[in-house]
Design a protein around this motif. Sequence first.
Motif: not given
Length: 321
Positions: A60-86
Amino acid sequence: MSPPRIIVTRKLPKPVEDRLRDSFIVALNPDDTPFTSDRLTLALKHADGMLCTVTDLFDEEILSAEGRRRTRIIANFGVGVNNIDLDAAEAQGLTITNTPDVLTDATADLAMALILAATRRMTESEAILRRGEWKQFAPTGFLGTGLQGKTLGIVGMGRIGEATARRAHFGFGMKIAYHSRSPKGPFDFPADGLTSLKRLLAVSDVVSLHLPGGGSNSGLISAEELAAMKPGAYLVNTARGDLVNEAALAHALREGRLAGAGLDVFAEEPHVPEALLTLPNVTLLPHIGSATVETRTAMGMLAVDNLEAFFDGRELPSKVV
């Protein structure tokens, strides 16, 4: 209009990188240096999309960091997505994809390899041979456990769990029992679905884990669950390391409560507990469940499929949120 800018966090198979170059303005990672948290945060501000792996932690800290976020999609190389706070990703309007199906066979193959390695004492006997301590064939030397007629307990009967069960039943004559949180089947092999995890552990000669890590699954196999396993049984994990209390597992193996284990994943990769490293009755692998040329290439291609579909405004092949 210029193509979208994609940042790739790790080195990928060449055909995947070539395709990325053809479709996007892409920043690759030729020396395969893992991204730090700061670098991930910076990438989110400069890329239209990211192609990451399961080792990249988007909390959550990385995804909610201050400043303009440009990224709109994160394509995860793997089935599990527990590395991402959904939840945080969804709140930020980020699209998350993964790569299911394409790694099912490779991971199920490795699960069977670990089952065989554990039950036939391959790691222990090979180590003795390499040290020059093997003297001669002995009728009672290095006796392991046969699989025919034994019960394989699958925890998490998803795609990989089912593929492993099928290999074990048709290839090795094992009986299949399983525990899942939602109804499964029908299967093309006999399988006994058990609503109680502890009941499954108690009746299984080999237990194989095939469910996502994180959340309520973290620490699922604790000292209590290990104590519930059949004495002399084996534990195999090709899913996520945090499913298992590693200290409790090492104790059970050291005391002989369990006969052996096969692990491809660990709670704090790449760290492997010393308590496991020093045990002769456990096979340890460096997270290679999907590590075939064909599978890792297919995973990368599916991640690119998702990126291309997103920026083309088409339906995504494997959207998570």
